[in-house]
Design a protein around this motif. Structure first.
Motif, mmCIF file in Angstrom:
data_model
loop_
_atom_site.group_PDB
_atom_site.id
_atom_site.type_symbol
_atom_site.label_atom_id
_atom_site.label_comp_id
_atom_site.label_asym_id
_atom_site.label_seq_id
_atom_site.Cartn_x
_atom_site.Cartn_y
_atom_site.Cartn_z
ATOM 1 N N LEU A 193 50.057 22.616 60.080
ATOM 2 C CA LEU A 193 48.905 21.884 60.603
ATOM 3 C C LEU A 193 47.597 22.630 60.372
ATOM 4 N N ILE A 194 46.564 21.838 60.115
ATOM 5 C CA ILE A 194 45.210 22.369 59.950
ATOM 6 C C ILE A 194 44.319 21.665 60.976
ATOM 7 N N PHE A 195 43.768 22.428 61.911
ATOM 8 C CA PHE A 195 42.945 21.867 62.984
ATOM 9 C C PHE A 195 41.601 22.588 63.048
ATOM 10 N N LEU A 196 40.651 21.954 63.713
ATOM 11 C CA LEU A 196 39.418 22.645 64.058
ATOM 12 C C LEU A 196 39.718 23.726 65.091
ATOM 13 N N PHE A 221 46.305 26.817 60.484
ATOM 14 C CA PHE A 221 44.912 27.124 60.206
ATOM 15 C C PHE A 221 44.028 26.506 61.290
ATOM 16 N N GLU A 222 43.079 27.277 61.783
ATOM 17 C CA GLU A 222 42.072 26.788 62.719
ATOM 18 C C GLU A 222 40.711 27.109 62.111
ATOM 19 N N LEU A 223 39.958 26.059 61.800
ATOM 20 C CA LEU A 223 38.742 26.210 61.002
ATOM 21 C C LEU A 223 37.500 25.803 61.784
ATOM 22 N N GLY A 224 36.358 26.228 61.255
ATOM 23 C CA GLY A 224 35.106 25.999 61.952
ATOM 24 C C GLY A 224 34.323 24.782 61.506
ATOM 25 N N SER A 225 34.784 24.081 60.473
ATOM 26 C CA SER A 225 34.042 22.902 60.023
ATOM 27 C C SER A 225 34.979 21.807 59.530
ATOM 28 N N GLU A 231 39.004 20.222 52.634
ATOM 29 C CA GLU A 231 39.262 21.047 51.456
ATOM 30 C C GLU A 231 40.611 21.755 51.539
ATOM 31 N N PHE A 232 40.964 22.246 52.725
ATOM 32 C CA PHE A 232 42.257 22.914 52.889
ATOM 33 C C PHE A 232 43.404 21.938 52.670
ATOM 34 N N ALA A 233 43.245 20.717 53.169
ATOM 35 C CA ALA A 233 44.290 19.705 52.973
ATOM 36 C C ALA A 233 44.385 19.314 51.502
ATOM 37 N N LYS A 234 43.237 19.252 50.827
ATOM 38 C CA LYS A 234 43.218 18.839 49.426
ATOM 39 C C LYS A 234 43.997 19.799 48.536
ATOM 40 N N ILE A 235 43.967 21.091 48.889
ATOM 41 C CA ILE A 235 44.701 22.067 48.070
ATOM 42 C C ILE A 235 46.093 22.347 48.651
ATOM 43 N N LEU A 237 47.394 22.995 51.694
ATOM 44 C CA LEU A 237 47.712 24.057 52.645
ATOM 45 C C LEU A 237 48.320 23.515 53.938
ATOM 46 N N GLY A 238 48.346 22.202 54.074
ATOM 47 C CA GLY A 238 48.950 21.607 55.252
ATOM 48 C C GLY A 238 48.413 20.217 55.529
ATOM 49 N N ILE A 239 48.729 19.744 56.734
ATOM 50 C CA ILE A 239 48.296 18.420 57.184
ATOM 51 C C ILE A 239 47.092 18.617 58.103
ATOM 52 N N ALA A 240 45.971 17.996 57.775
ATOM 53 C CA ALA A 240 44.737 18.211 58.533
ATOM 54 C C ALA A 240 44.459 17.050 59.475
ATOM 55 N N CYS A 241 44.008 17.403 60.665
ATOM 56 C CA CYS A 241 43.556 16.393 61.632
ATOM 57 C C CYS A 241 42.052 16.251 61.464
ATOM 58 N N VAL A 242 41.603 15.067 61.022
ATOM 59 C CA VAL A 242 40.197 14.856 60.691
ATOM 60 C C VAL A 242 39.691 13.564 61.320
#
Length: 296
Positions: A193-196, A221-225, A231-235, A237-242
């Motif tokens: 998972l990729i989250f803010l 991954f926990e990101l700031g933007s 971008e992380f999901a596009k390459i 790296l996981g499933i992003a909550c957007v």
């Protein structure tokens, strides 16, 4: 009852015109009323301000000293009144907005353009931050309004929703097969998972909903933007909550794929907030009106 300020206005007008009768005409007063005002001021100051002659009046030494200060003060008051009128007419001023980078880019920019085209002399001050940070600086008076992710629980703030948004999960080419059929939230959270980051209000909203369903997450991954999520999901790296409304370019171009959930995350909103206890400035009022009415 004549105010002290009115007395000084009469005094300055007489000093400039050097005549009670001329001052009376300019002030739309009777000559006896002007004479009475000057006599009252002289009594209060216990000082003679004018020397009376058959040809008019002239300032005494004390009167000249007082005139320098009184005339300057009245001029400043007039300038202040003119500035207030300019603020009301939106011919000058500043609009301070607290907003996050993502909301600013994907939601706010068109309204800034509309407002600037209508009121080009109003300056903008944009302060970036999370919803929590924006609410904090709003209470400190550092911004006039905040554009934030709702919900917000704060009784001191007036909240007005502007647009509904939906939180979704997206993936890149590597996980594309998952997006071809409905998937449950329980299955999604087993994937990378990729989250803010935790401070994000939108992250908290989604996580609280998942917890209400008995589901807990531990993102890789926990990101700031928001843009980094995409971008992380596009390459892969996981499933992003957007936010779906802010991800359309990636979805439309086939750079990312939306997972079809068996149970959608309830919609939330983005809105404007400001202090209940402080009246909005004319500029803030007009800007909120533009956003609420979607004026073009």
């Amino acid at each position: 009852m004549v105010s002290k300020l009115d007395l000084y206005k009469v005094f300055c007008k007489v000093a400039k015109s050097k005549s009670f009768s001329n001052a009376a005409k300019d002030l739309y007063m009777t000559q006896p009323a002007v004479s009475q005002a000057i006599m009252q001021l002289e009594r209060e100051l216990d000082t003679r301000l004018f020397t009376r002659t058959p040809r008019g009046v002239s300032l005494t030494n004390e009167g000249r000293l007082l005139f320098e200060y009184a005339n300057s003060a009245i001029h400043l008051i007039q300038v202040g009144e003119e500035k207030i009128l300019e603020f009301k007419n939106l011919t000058m001023g500043e609009l301070k907005i607290g907003v996050g980078d993502t909301i600013s880019r994907y939601f706010l920019l068109p309204y800034l353009e509309i407002f600037h085209n209508r009121y080009p002399n109003i300056k903008f001050k944009i302060i970036n931050g999370t919803t929590r940070e924006i609410c904090s600086i709003l209470k400190l008076g550092e911004v006039d309004i905040g554009i934030c992710n709702f919900p917000i629980e704060d009784p001191t703030l007036e909240l007005r929703s502007l647009i509904d948004v939906h939180d979704i999960f997206v993936c890149g080419e590597k996980y594309k097969s998952i997006s071809s059929q409905p998937v449950s939230l329980n299955e999604v959270v087993k994937l990378p998972l990729i989250f803010l980051e935790l401070e994000s209000n939108s992250r908290k909203y989604v996580e609280d909903y998942l917890i209400s369903k008995g589901i807990r997450i531990s993102p890789e991954f926990e990101l700031g933007s928001h843009d980094l999520l995409l971008e992380f999901a596009k390459i892969n790296l996981g499933i992003a909550c957007v936010t779906k409304q802010f991800s359309q370019e990636y979805l439309n171009k086939g750079l990312l794929y939306e997972l079809q959930l068996t149970e959608e995350i309830p919609k939330r909103s983005i809105g404007v907030c400001f202090l209940k206890s402080v009246p909005l400035s004319p500029a803030s009022t007009k800007f909120v009106e533009i956003m609420e009415n979607k004026i073009t």
